[in-house]
Write an enzyme that holds these catalytic residues in place. Structure first.
Site, PDB file in Angstrom:
ATOM      1  N   LYS A   1       0.926  -1.275   0.084  1.00 47.11           N
ATOM      2  CA  LYS A   1      -0.108  -0.154   0.069  1.00 47.11           C
ATOM      3  C   LYS A   1       0.905   1.335   0.104  1.00 47.11           C
ATOM      4  O   LYS A   1       1.795   1.409   0.757  1.00 47.11           O
ATOM      5  CB  LYS A   1      -0.798   0.106   1.308  1.00 47.11           C
TER       6      LYS A   1
HETATM    7  C1  R5P Z   1      -1.762   4.605   7.700  1.00 44.42           C
HETATM    8  O1  R5P Z   1      -0.760   4.184   8.206  1.00 44.42           O
HETATM    9  C2  R5P Z   1      -3.051   3.896   7.773  1.00 44.42           C
HETATM   10  O2  R5P Z   1      -3.004   2.629   7.244  1.00 44.42           O
HETATM   11  C3  R5P Z   1      -4.004   4.779   7.394  1.00 44.42           C
HETATM   12  O3  R5P Z   1      -5.146   4.514   8.425  1.00 44.42           O
HETATM   13  C4  R5P Z   1      -4.465   4.476   5.959  1.00 44.42           C
HETATM   14  O4  R5P Z   1      -3.402   4.941   5.221  1.00 44.42           O
HETATM   15  C5  R5P Z   1      -5.637   5.552   5.855  1.00 44.42           C
HETATM   16  O5  R5P Z   1      -6.213   5.529   4.697  1.00 44.42           O
HETATM   17  P1  R5P Z   1      -6.651   7.028   4.115  1.00 44.42           P
HETATM   18  O6  R5P Z   1      -5.163   7.859   3.941  1.00 44.42           O
HETATM   19  O7  R5P Z   1      -7.422   6.690   2.677  1.00 44.42           O
HETATM   20  O8  R5P Z   1      -7.591   7.609   5.096  1.00 44.42           O
END
Ligand code: R5P
Length: 265
Positions: free
Chosen positions: A178
């Site tokens: 990711k």
């Molecule tokens: C990061 O370390 C975590 O996994 C976050 O919760 C995740 O990346 C969040 O997703 P978004 O940026 O789409 O809110």
């Protein structure tokens, strides 16, 4: 790849499309009660039918997800720091350790396990070791591992840095990586030999979030692991459905937007 590992991956990445829409709600592990997730259970309830997998912590899973729900779980395994962690005035966010045992991940019936890596920070080695420890444990039990390329404040989210992180994670054995979208993303995809999903990042206007997802998919991403741009939207169900249309059906931005626009009025 052994049967269990393949089956768990196929539960999350749709074998028909080769793509995935993961809903990320793990923010509380270092941010506390993130806006929109104060009552996490109520927020995610209408979204679960539209998610191929749910990324969260074990505390949130136990408290807020009904075990009768059939959504596959990507369990966050790293933690131990917070947004206010402090190391002589500098952020100590990267000083993570593994915070869940593999036994508990299996007991919770995780379909995948995940941790963050902080490449280029003072805790680079420790977080890469967290990843390889997870990968070895995952190999033993047939649990796929997703590496999250966390970006410290001092790092630039460009192709050079993110491409470095995703390639390292894949070379170390991660099954999914990711990361963030960046200019030249297709080059990152070419050089990362496992499925790559993008985070959404901070909340931006809905149409821009759909454009972001569309650019990533067009460049070859396997999907999204999006959080705030879905659950902080005033039309969260419409947003996740629109993102699904882009990821799984190859919808364009205008078509996806048409699913959301009316719901925001
Ligand atoms: C990061 O370390 C975590 O996994 C976050 O919760 C995740 O990346 C969040 O997703 P978004 O940026 O789409 O809110």
């Amino acid at each position: 790849m052994d049967w269990g590992m393949a089956n768990r991956l196929n539960r999350m990445i749709d074998p028909q499309t080769g793509k995935i829409v993961m809903l990320a709600v793990d923010h509380g592990y270092f941010l506390g009660p993130t806006s929109g997730l104060e009552r996490l259970g109520a927020t995610i309830e209408p979204l679960l039918d539209h998610a191929d997998a749910l990324m969260l912590t074990r505390g949130a899973l136990r408290r807020w997800v009904d075990p009768a729900r059939r959504v596959p779980v990507m369990l966050r395994m790293s933690g131990g720091t917070s947004i206010v962690s402090n190391d002589n005035g500098a952020s100590a966010l990267s000083n993570e350790s593994l915070a869940v045992s593999i036994d508990d991940a299996l007991r919770l019936n995780a379909s995948g396990i995940t941790c963050s890596i902080f490449v280029g920070t003072e805790h680079e080695r420790q977080t890469l070791e967290n990843l390889t420890d997870l990968i070895d444990a995952g190999q033993h039990y047939g649990l796929p591992v997703m590496a999250v390329t966390a970006v410290g404040r001092e790092m630039v989210r460009d192709l050079r840095y993110l491409g470095l992180c995703t390639r390292i994670a894949a070379e170390l054995g991660a099954h999914i990586v990711k990361t963030y979208y960046c200019e030249g993303f297709e080059k990152l995809i070419e050089a990362t030999p496992v499925p790559v999903v993008i985070a959404g990042g901070k909340k931006i206007p809905e149409r821009e979030a759909l454009e972001l997802a569309h650019r990533a998919i067009s460049a070859g991403a396997a999907g999204v692991d999006m959080g705030r741009n879905i659950f902080q939207s005033r039309a969260p169900v419409a947003m996740i459905r629109a993102v699904r249309a882009i990821v799984h059906q190859g919808a364009g931005v205008d078509d996806a937007w048409s699913l959301v626009a009316g719901e925001l009025e």
